[in-house]
Enzyme design. Structure first.
Site, PDB file in Angstrom:
ATOM      1  N   LYS A 206     -18.926  98.513 -27.142  1.00 17.51           N
ATOM      2  CA  LYS A 206     -19.357  98.467 -25.735  1.00 17.51           C
ATOM      3  C   LYS A 206     -20.857  98.761 -25.610  1.00 17.51           C
ATOM      4  CE  LYS A 206     -16.504 101.743 -24.399  1.00 17.51           C
ATOM      5  NZ  LYS A 206     -15.688 102.099 -25.586  1.00 17.51           N
TER       6      LYS A 206
ATOM      7  N   ARG B  29     -22.719 112.866 -33.804  1.00 21.89           N
ATOM      8  CA  ARG B  29     -21.802 113.115 -32.681  1.00 21.89           C
ATOM      9  C   ARG B  29     -20.602 113.936 -33.144  1.00 21.89           C
ATOM     10  NH1 ARG B  29     -21.154 107.763 -28.949  1.00 21.89           N
ATOM     11  NH2 ARG B  29     -19.092 108.705 -28.756  1.00 21.89           N
TER      12      ARG B  29
ATOM     13  N   ARG C 117     -12.758 104.487 -16.979  1.00 24.04           N
ATOM     14  CA  ARG C 117     -11.862 104.814 -18.089  1.00 24.04           C
ATOM     15  C   ARG C 117     -10.485 105.245 -17.610  1.00 24.04           C
ATOM     16  NH1 ARG C 117     -16.179 105.769 -22.066  1.00 24.04           N
ATOM     17  NH2 ARG C 117     -15.314 105.949 -24.130  1.00 24.04           N
TER      18      ARG C 117
ATOM     19  N   ARG D 190     -20.350 105.173 -38.271  1.00 21.87           N
ATOM     20  CA  ARG D 190     -21.342 105.695 -37.319  1.00 21.87           C
ATOM     21  C   ARG D 190     -21.555 107.188 -37.527  1.00 21.87           C
ATOM     22  NH1 ARG D 190     -20.375 104.961 -30.920  1.00 21.87           N
ATOM     23  NH2 ARG D 190     -18.986 106.726 -31.219  1.00 21.87           N
TER      24      ARG D 190
HETATM   25  P1  B4P Z   1     -20.504 101.455 -30.034  1.00 24.37           P
HETATM   26  O1  B4P Z   1     -21.072 100.260 -29.358  1.00 24.37           O
HETATM   27  O2  B4P Z   1     -21.415 102.629 -30.196  1.00 24.37           O
HETATM   28  O3  B4P Z   1     -19.134 101.980 -29.418  1.00 24.37           O
HETATM   29  P2  B4P Z   1     -18.653 102.338 -27.962  1.00 24.37           P
HETATM   30  O4  B4P Z   1     -17.408 101.530 -27.764  1.00 24.37           O
HETATM   31  O5  B4P Z   1     -19.748 102.157 -26.961  1.00 24.37           O
HETATM   32  O6  B4P Z   1     -18.435 103.931 -28.066  1.00 24.37           O
HETATM   33  P3  B4P Z   1     -17.520 105.101 -27.567  1.00 24.37           P
HETATM   34  O7  B4P Z   1     -16.384 104.610 -26.729  1.00 24.37           O
HETATM   35  O8  B4P Z   1     -17.208 105.824 -28.804  1.00 24.37           O
HETATM   36  O9  B4P Z   1     -18.418 106.107 -26.772  1.00 24.37           O
HETATM   37  P4  B4P Z   1     -18.833 106.537 -25.283  1.00 24.37           P
HETATM   38  O10 B4P Z   1     -20.232 106.943 -25.414  1.00 24.37           O
HETATM   39  O11 B4P Z   1     -18.525 105.469 -24.273  1.00 24.37           O
HETATM   40  O12 B4P Z   1     -19.988 100.953 -31.458  1.00 24.37           O
HETATM   41  C1  B4P Z   1     -19.421 101.855 -32.377  1.00 24.37           C
HETATM   42  C2  B4P Z   1     -20.004 101.637 -33.771  1.00 24.37           C
HETATM   43  O13 B4P Z   1     -19.619 100.357 -34.266  1.00 24.37           O
HETATM   44  C3  B4P Z   1     -21.533 101.668 -33.804  1.00 24.37           C
HETATM   45  O14 B4P Z   1     -21.942 102.402 -34.915  1.00 24.37           O
HETATM   46  C4  B4P Z   1     -21.939 100.199 -33.952  1.00 24.37           C
HETATM   47  O15 B4P Z   1     -23.140 100.048 -34.684  1.00 24.37           O
HETATM   48  C5  B4P Z   1     -20.761  99.617 -34.686  1.00 24.37           C
HETATM   49  N1  B4P Z   1     -20.505  98.233 -34.333  1.00 24.37           N
HETATM   50  C6  B4P Z   1     -20.532  97.692 -33.086  1.00 24.37           C
HETATM   51  N2  B4P Z   1     -20.263  96.365 -33.143  1.00 24.37           N
HETATM   52  C7  B4P Z   1     -20.026  96.082 -34.464  1.00 24.37           C
HETATM   53  C8  B4P Z   1     -19.683  94.892 -35.177  1.00 24.37           C
HETATM   54  N3  B4P Z   1     -19.555  93.717 -34.573  1.00 24.37           N
HETATM   55  N4  B4P Z   1     -19.500  94.978 -36.511  1.00 24.37           N
HETATM   56  C9  B4P Z   1     -19.655  96.158 -37.162  1.00 24.37           C
HETATM   57  N5  B4P Z   1     -19.999  97.315 -36.546  1.00 24.37           N
HETATM   58  C10 B4P Z   1     -20.185  97.268 -35.223  1.00 24.37           C
HETATM   59  O16 B4P Z   1     -17.907 107.792 -24.921  1.00 24.37           O
HETATM   60  C11 B4P Z   1     -17.960 109.035 -25.576  1.00 24.37           C
HETATM   61  C12 B4P Z   1     -17.076 110.091 -24.881  1.00 24.37           C
HETATM   62  O17 B4P Z   1     -17.623 110.439 -23.570  1.00 24.37           O
HETATM   63  C13 B4P Z   1     -15.627 109.686 -24.557  1.00 24.37           C
HETATM   64  O18 B4P Z   1     -14.767 109.852 -25.652  1.00 24.37           O
HETATM   65  C14 B4P Z   1     -15.286 110.652 -23.396  1.00 24.37           C
HETATM   66  O19 B4P Z   1     -14.978 111.940 -23.876  1.00 24.37           O
HETATM   67  C15 B4P Z   1     -16.582 110.733 -22.617  1.00 24.37           C
HETATM   68  N6  B4P Z   1     -16.633 109.743 -21.511  1.00 24.37           N
HETATM   69  C16 B4P Z   1     -17.489 108.670 -21.460  1.00 24.37           C
HETATM   70  N7  B4P Z   1     -17.271 107.978 -20.326  1.00 24.37           N
HETATM   71  C17 B4P Z   1     -16.257 108.603 -19.654  1.00 24.37           C
HETATM   72  C18 B4P Z   1     -15.568 108.333 -18.433  1.00 24.37           C
HETATM   73  N8  B4P Z   1     -15.863 107.268 -17.683  1.00 24.37           N
HETATM   74  N9  B4P Z   1     -14.569 109.177 -18.036  1.00 24.37           N
HETATM   75  C19 B4P Z   1     -14.260 110.259 -18.780  1.00 24.37           C
HETATM   76  N10 B4P Z   1     -14.874 110.581 -19.960  1.00 24.37           N
HETATM   77  C20 B4P Z   1     -15.862 109.749 -20.401  1.00 24.37           C
END
Ligand code: B4P
Length: 195
Positions: free
Chosen positions: A15, A135, A90, A129
């Site tokens: 994302k 993290r 979420r 990651r």
């Molecule tokens: P990212 O792009 O970093 O993953 P994400 O889905 O955005 O992250 P996440 O859900 O963990 O975190 P968030 O900050 O939203 O990709 C992950 C990894 O994969 C990276 O290292 C990237 O380089 C790699 N990658 C990506 N695409 C790739 C591909 N095609 N091939 C290979 N590798 C690839 O949330 C963190 C925490 O905050 C949650 O758990 C929750 O506790 C809280 N939170 C956030 N929003 C909230 C909400 N709305 N309500 C309640 N709690 C919330």
């Protein structure tokens, strides 16, 4: 015309990665609730400490806190061509709140991109990651819990947007550019229909 996009998917589905590319290409403002929460933690405030405890255990922070945070950002920013919401909503409660907040500003959600990635790949990406992210939630046990929380609390949001008629499935595996190309094809088609 203002365009708002929600990017949706399990932890590690890409994302944040894809949102950065979308924001740059389409001139949208990238709003990541994960980044907003981590910034609050960095401040070391009392609320930041509570957020850190929840995030590091892989739990969601309460809806009320997130909704207030988002509402403040939407009220401050009246210039954007639209937003890309990354990591929000979420829960279905957050999805309902977003609908109301946008309506109050004369806007809606035009497209929800659902990034589909298998569980094994999600875990591998997040473990990879963890080598550089620093993290507290990037470790095997917490990743498993986050995926479980995703299935219980976040996956129903997909059905909310299917009912609204704006959800599109995107294969989230492959190279970053392949996935981005798929997203752009879908986004361009939706934008053309709206013009
Ligand atoms: P990212 O792009 O970093 O993953 P994400 O889905 O955005 O992250 P996440 O859900 O963990 O975190 P968030 O900050 O939203 O990709 C992950 C990894 O994969 C990276 O290292 C990237 O380089 C790699 N990658 C990506 N695409 C790739 C591909 N095609 N091939 C290979 N590798 C690839 O949330 C963190 C925490 O905050 C949650 O758990 C929750 O506790 C809280 N939170 C956030 N929003 C909230 C909400 N709305 N309500 C309640 N709690 C919330």
């Amino acid at each position: 015309m203002v365009h708002n996009v929600v990017i949706f998917g399990a932890p590690g589905s890409g994302k944040g990665t894809q949102s950065t590319l979308i924001a740059e290409k389409y001139g949208l403002k990238h709003l990541s609730t994960g980044d907003l929460l981590r910034a609050e933690v960095e401040k070391g405030s009392e609320i930041g400490k509570q957020i850190e405890a929840l995030i590091s255990q892989g739990n969601l922070v309460p809806d009320e806190l997130i909704i207030n945070m988002l509402s403040g950002v939407l009220n401050e920013d009246k210039q954007s061509a639209g937003f890309i919401f990354d990591g929000f909503p979420r829960t279905t409660g957050q999805a309902e709140a977003l609908k109301t907040m946008l309506k109050d500003h004369g806007m809606d959600v035009g497209l929800v991109i659902n990034l589909n990635v298998g569980q094994e790949e999600l875990i591998n990406r997040l473990l990879y990651r963890s080598i550089s992210s620093g993290r507290t939630d990037d470790n095997y046990e917490t990743i498993q819990h986050r995926i479980q929380v995703y299935h219980e609390k976040t996956a129903p949001v997909k059905h909310f947007y299917e009912r609204e008629g704006c959800a599109r499935e995107i294969n989230g595996t492959g190279s970053l550019s392949e996935i981005f190309e798929r997203i752009c094809t879908t986004l361009d088609a939706v934008l053309l229909n709206k013009l």
